[in-house]
Design an enzyme around this catalytic site. Structure first.
Site, PDB file in Angstrom:
ATOM      1  N   GLU A 187       0.699  -1.285   0.114  1.00 52.40           N
ATOM      2  CA  GLU A 187      -0.032   0.123   0.124  1.00 52.40           C
ATOM      3  C   GLU A 187       0.905   1.461  -0.042  1.00 52.40           C
ATOM      4  OE1 GLU A 187      -2.906  -0.527   3.059  1.00 52.40           O
ATOM      5  OE2 GLU A 187      -4.018  -1.743   2.138  1.00 52.40           O
ATOM      6  N   GLU A 379      -5.461  -8.301  -1.282  1.00 56.22           N
ATOM      7  CA  GLU A 379      -6.199  -8.283   0.194  1.00 56.22           C
ATOM      8  C   GLU A 379      -7.490  -7.895   0.030  1.00 56.22           C
ATOM      9  OE1 GLU A 379      -4.485  -5.488   3.276  1.00 56.22           O
ATOM     10  OE2 GLU A 379      -2.259  -5.857   2.767  1.00 56.22           O
TER      11      GLU A 379
HETATM   12  C1  BGP Z   1      -4.384  -2.716   4.919  1.00 56.28           C
HETATM   13  C2  BGP Z   1      -3.012  -3.363   5.394  1.00 56.28           C
HETATM   14  C3  BGP Z   1      -3.179  -4.743   6.020  1.00 56.28           C
HETATM   15  C4  BGP Z   1      -4.283  -4.849   7.114  1.00 56.28           C
HETATM   16  C5  BGP Z   1      -5.612  -4.473   6.296  1.00 56.28           C
HETATM   17  C6  BGP Z   1      -6.730  -4.779   7.297  1.00 56.28           C
HETATM   18  O1  BGP Z   1      -4.244  -1.818   5.049  1.00 56.28           O
HETATM   19  O2  BGP Z   1      -2.461  -3.743   4.310  1.00 56.28           O
HETATM   20  O3  BGP Z   1      -1.785  -4.861   6.871  1.00 56.28           O
HETATM   21  O4  BGP Z   1      -4.120  -4.959   8.300  1.00 56.28           O
HETATM   22  O5  BGP Z   1      -5.472  -3.318   5.764  1.00 56.28           O
HETATM   23  O6  BGP Z   1      -6.522  -3.252   8.160  1.00 56.28           O
HETATM   24  P1  BGP Z   1      -6.887  -3.367   9.459  1.00 56.28           P
HETATM   25  O7  BGP Z   1      -5.722  -4.547  10.142  1.00 56.28           O
HETATM   26  O8  BGP Z   1      -6.477  -2.000  10.155  1.00 56.28           O
HETATM   27  O9  BGP Z   1      -8.176  -3.926   9.772  1.00 56.28           O
END
Ligand code: BGP
Length: 489
Positions: A187, A379
């Site tokens: 990201e 993701e």
């Molecule tokens: C993205 C990241 C991940 C992951 C996901 C979910 O932004 O790349 O590392 O964590 O989001 O977010 P969160 O864990 O804050 O729910």
């Protein structure tokens, strides 16, 4: 009956046979073992949890009696065999994970790597090989050695490009026969999006500095580093495929006002800024407009243009969780890192993220229209509170519904819109620590991990209902969803 919305097919529509199904995690959110086998401190190792992500504290060193979620996380470090066996049971064809820089170069500035740190990943790669699960490796997922933050000023400092390149060179050489798909920075566009101190790019802003100037200069160093690593990787193994990784929420104009559509255009420019450099190998007019908007002047060295041109990526990795409306009148809706406006047509998760499967189809089309490069959804997932029943079951129908709808949208993009998507890895295929808040209770996994927000629990792994659902989906290459698309009744 006249069905105007029926999709016509010739009966042979199916997902490509080479399509990769799997799951994704990141080192600091699952490994634990934060000082084991010589690992150095990473910036996440001094970051406390908080349900209010704006209020997460980053300490300057590890303090006694403070819970730091990354220290033990879900202890994948000691449970990787069991966890990978469970991934294999679901039929994973690939597993995306990151390699912790501070495990290989504990300070970040050493000349020689930490052999014991590499040996941990040797074991992980061997285990994946056993089950023929293809590793998808992220080289930098929201962390860096703390020494580089505190003594070198993180990615503000051009010297970090060489430290990162050395780390990647070691890793790419060591695993040159194990990996095809590499992602450089997770990201990467979050670097400019996040107006608060946090661990992305190790940027902790000082009060007197201009955040756009700092984050875009740091981004320049990261983009040069990414391109340099891509070029180097192709020498190490010409079969390597490199991807960038973009956080891509769809933005909709809040109203039909042309001003709101212009606001959408501007919001997208912060994503395309990174996509353009990664894919086109240069700062395009979109990037120049961003500089002008914020009065940013980058220091770009003469050799950088060539480095960026040479090191363009082969595919685009993306994360997609939610969409946002955008209006000129401020913001009132949350995403993981990006804020926008509430969309009255959409429901939200327990963490206030707007659920929008159709937005994934739009995202895939937008990115493919602009870049015509293969896309990899690395993701996507639903963070939710799960309840364990007395007999140890987790009935997470809400997670199945979320994933099913998003996979359907992806299949529409592939089979109807003809977008080239090469794989799909759900986020947090096993419960892990939340990146934005450090909570454990925000669960994404097919596999439940018995730990609470304070890191207390047995660490026992339990299969959720979604575990069996995903297994079936992979076994059939998503055939049920494909059938539903072309025969809706
Ligand atoms: C993205 C990241 C991940 C992951 C996901 C979910 O932004 O790349 O590392 O964590 O989001 O977010 P969160 O864990 O804050 O729910």
């Amino acid at each position: 009956m006249c069905r105007t919305n029926r999709i016509r097919g010739d009966g042979n529509e199916m997902m490509p046979k080479t399509f990769l199904w799997g799951g994704a995690t990141a080192a600091n959110q699952c490994e634990g073992g934060y000082r084991l086998d010589g690992k150095g401190l990473s910036i996440v190792d001094v970051e406390r949890a908080s349900t209010n992500k704006q209020k997460r504290i980053i300490d300057s060193s590890v303090l006694n009696d403070v819970h730091y979620p990354s220290h033990d996380a879900i202890d994948f470090f000691h449970n990787y065999e069991q966890d990978i066996a469970l991934f294999a049971e679901m039929g994973f064809q690939c597993y995306r994970f990151s390699i912790a820089w501070s495990r290989i170069f504990p300070r970040g500035d050493e000349l020689e790597p930490n052999e014991a740190g590499l040996q941990f990943y040797d074991r992980v790669f061997a285990e994946l090989k056993k089950y023929r699960i293809q590793p998808i490796v992220t080289l930098s997922h929201y962390e860096m050695p703390l020494v580089l933050v505190q003594m070198y000023d993180s990615w503000r400092n051009r010297q970090v490009i060489d430290f990162f390149t050395r780390f990647c060179e070691v890793v790419m050489n060591r695993y040159k026969d194990d990996v095809i798909y590499w992602l450089t920075f997770n990201e990467i566009n979050a670097t400019v999006e996040v107006p608060r101190p946090w661990h992305q790019a190790g940027l902790i802003y000082r009060d007197d500095e201009d955040q756009y100037q700092v984050s875009l200069q740091a981004s320049h160093h990261m983009l040069v580093a990414s391109a340099q690593v891509v070029t180097l990787g192709r020498v190490i193994n010409p079969d390597f495929k490199f991807g960038c990784m973009l956080l891509y929420p769809v933005f909709y104009p809040l109203t039909p006002s042309p001003k709101d559509t212009q606001a959408v255009h501007e919001r997208l420019s912060y994503i395309y800024y990174y996509g353009d450099v990664h894919v086109k190998g240069r700062y395009t007019h979109t990037c120049q407009a961003v500089w002008q908007r914020h009065g940013v002047k980058l220091q770009i060295e003469r050799e950088d243009e060539q480095i960026l041109r040479n090191g363009t990526v082969d595919f685009i990795g993306l994360s997609y969780y939610f969409s946002l409306a955008v209006g000129i009148d401020g913001s009132n809706s949350e995403g993981n890192l990006i804020v926008g406006n509430k969309n009255p047509y959409l429901e939200t998760t327990q963490w206030g993220w707007q659920v929008d499967p159709a937005g994934l189809r739009i995202t895939l089309n937008n990115l493919y229209d602009r870049y015509e490069k293969p896309l990899f959804i690395v993701e996507n997932g639903l963070g939710a509170v799960d309840e364990v029943t007395a007999d140890g079951k987790i009935h997470d129908s809400y997670r199945i519904a979320y994933l099913d709808a998003h996979i359907e949208a992806m299949q529409q993009a592939i089979l109807i819109d003809k977008v080239d998507v090469i794989g799909y890895t759900t986020w947090g295929c096993i419960d892990l620590v939340s990146a934005s808040t450090g909570e454990m209770s925000k669960r994404y996994g097919f596999i439940y991990v018995d730990l609470d927000d304070k890191g207390q629990g047995t660490k026992k792994r339990l299969k959720k209902d979604s575990f069996y659902w995903y297994k079936c989906l992979i076994e059939t290459n998503g055939a049920d969803i494909t059938k539903r698309l072309f025969n809706p009744e």
